[in-house]
Design a protein around this motif. Structure first.
Motif, PDB file in Angstrom:
ATOM      1  N   HIS A  86      34.903 -26.843  54.129  1.00  0.00           N
ATOM      2  CA  HIS A  86      34.910 -25.503  53.875  1.00  0.00           C
ATOM      3  C   HIS A  86      33.895 -24.971  53.031  1.00  0.00           C
ATOM      4  O   HIS A  86      33.328 -23.695  52.991  1.00  0.00           O
ATOM      5  CB  HIS A  86      36.421 -25.115  53.305  1.00  0.00           C
ATOM      6  N   HIS A  87      33.343 -25.865  51.718  1.00  0.00           N
ATOM      7  CA  HIS A  87      32.382 -25.250  50.889  1.00  0.00           C
ATOM      8  C   HIS A  87      31.215 -26.069  51.099  1.00  0.00           C
ATOM      9  O   HIS A  87      31.416 -27.255  51.461  1.00  0.00           O
ATOM     10  CB  HIS A  87      33.053 -25.551  49.486  1.00  0.00           C
ATOM     11  N   HIS A 120      32.715 -21.509  55.138  1.00  0.00           N
ATOM     12  CA  HIS A 120      33.107 -20.788  54.027  1.00  0.00           C
ATOM     13  C   HIS A 120      33.996 -19.528  54.343  1.00  0.00           C
ATOM     14  O   HIS A 120      35.173 -19.619  54.721  1.00  0.00           O
ATOM     15  CB  HIS A 120      32.292 -20.501  52.769  1.00  0.00           C
ATOM     16  N   GLY A 205      41.959 -20.385  46.644  1.00  0.00           N
ATOM     17  CA  GLY A 205      40.682 -20.359  45.954  1.00  0.00           C
ATOM     18  C   GLY A 205      40.624 -19.684  44.783  1.00  0.00           C
ATOM     19  O   GLY A 205      41.276 -19.699  43.658  1.00  0.00           O
ATOM     20  N   HIS A 260      42.296 -24.905  43.077  1.00  0.00           N
ATOM     21  CA  HIS A 260      41.270 -24.333  44.251  1.00  0.00           C
ATOM     22  C   HIS A 260      41.774 -25.324  45.238  1.00  0.00           C
ATOM     23  O   HIS A 260      41.768 -24.908  46.663  1.00  0.00           O
ATOM     24  CB  HIS A 260      39.968 -24.798  43.701  1.00  0.00           C
ATOM     25  N   GLU A 264      43.881 -24.430  49.513  1.00  0.00           N
ATOM     26  CA  GLU A 264      42.838 -24.219  50.568  1.00  0.00           C
ATOM     27  C   GLU A 264      42.790 -25.416  51.512  1.00  0.00           C
ATOM     28  O   GLU A 264      42.300 -25.102  52.748  1.00  0.00           O
ATOM     29  CB  GLU A 264      41.108 -24.003  49.916  1.00  0.00           C
TER      30      GLU A 264
END
Ligand SMILES: [Fe+2]
Ligand SMILES: [Fe+2]
Length: 295
Positions: A86-87, A120, A205, A260, A264
């Motif tokens: 995701h990041h 993202h 997040g 966070h 997520e």
């Protein structure tokens, strides 16, 4: 499977090119990253970050491309794999926030042929399909929220939800539902309002924004559930949180900071079915290092 074909199929399906990203705050002056990252990532801050193989034998899913996750991939000893994250960077929620890659990370990626694609905004953009789930819906599904609406735009995507949650009051909601269902016994609670739940917002997040809180309030939200609150030591985050908590106090809103990671990661787990369509083995890696940080 051919890496380039696989990446282009995933990017098309998730409309990666549709959403702008800006990670310049962490990319700039990182000479090591410049040496290893793809030109696409350095220029546009999106898509494939590292290309370390031509083909793909397995797909891994993660919330953050951390050293812990890279080591888990190495342990499985399957070479030439795609890590979909995701990041683009790992997160240290009790330290300075997003952090760059270490020498060990680069060595692991090279040795095991680990290519990294990140999505993202595309994974934050609200969707709750049979095979693909966004971050807010992933958390809402785990919590059993009755979703009433979607709100808050971020880089061209709507990313947050509001709705009804079970529980007699705020204390019970936090303890019995959020802590238990998300598996977080270190919730960051800020009780500025009465012990009532009201309408609940899920802002996954980094939802510690005074402006977003104001928008949620106007929709009738009285309990605001997000990931990050006040534990990150980065000056930018500290200033943002100060403003956020002052606004919560002014509006008499109750805040649940559930970390966070734990607001997520459900979306990556719940989207496993989508990645299965390529006929390769797919595995979501639980980041046990993140489970120790929880912010
Ligand atoms: Fe997100
Ligand atoms: Fe995030």
């Amino acid at each position: 499977m051919d890496l380039d074909n696989l990446v282009s199929d995933i990017k098309r399906d998730w409309e990666v090119e549709r959403y702008p990203e800006d990670w310049s705050f962490i990319i700039k002056d990182d000479k090591e990253l410049e040496k290893h990252a793809t030109p696409e990532f350095l220029k546009e801050n999106r898509g494939l970050i590292f290309k370390n193989s031509k083909k793909v034998n397995k797909i891994y899913l993660t919330c953050f491309p951390s050293t812990y996750v890279l080591k888990e991939i190495a342990k499985r000893n399957i070479k030439d794999v795609l890590l979909v994250s995701h990041h683009p960077f790992d997160w240290d929620g009790t330290g300075m926030g997003f952090k760059t890659y270490s020498k060990e990370d680069y060595e692991l990626m090279k040795k095991y042929g680990i290519s990294v694609l990140f999505m993202h905004v595309p994974w934050d953009a609200v969707r709750n399909e049979e095979k693909r789930v966004s971050t807010a819906y992933g958390t809402a599904n785990v919590l059993g929220m009755k979703v009433k609406g979607e709100f808050e735009e971020y880089f061209g995507a709507i990313v947050s939800l509001y709705g009804d949650m079970p529980g007699k009051n705020f204390d019970e909601l936090a303890k019995r539902y959020v802590a238990e269902k998300l598996g977080n016994n270190h919730l960051n609670l800020f009780k500025f309002g009465p012990n009532k739940i009201g309408l609940v917002a899920i802002v996954p997040g980094g939802g510690n924004s005074a402006e977003w809180l104001d928008d949620a309030y106007k929709l009738g939200v009285r309990t605001y559930l997000t990931g990050c609150t006040d534990r990150c030591k980065h000056p930018y985050q500290q200033a943002k949180t100060k403003e956020f908590l002052a606004k919560a106090k002014e509006l008499k809103l109750n805040i649940i900071g559930a970390s966070h990671y734990l607001t997520e990661k459900w979306a990556m787990e719940q989207s496993k079915l989508y990645f299965g369509k390529f006929g390769l083995p797919v595995e979501f890696i639980e980041d046990l290092a993140q489970m120790k940080v929880l912010d």
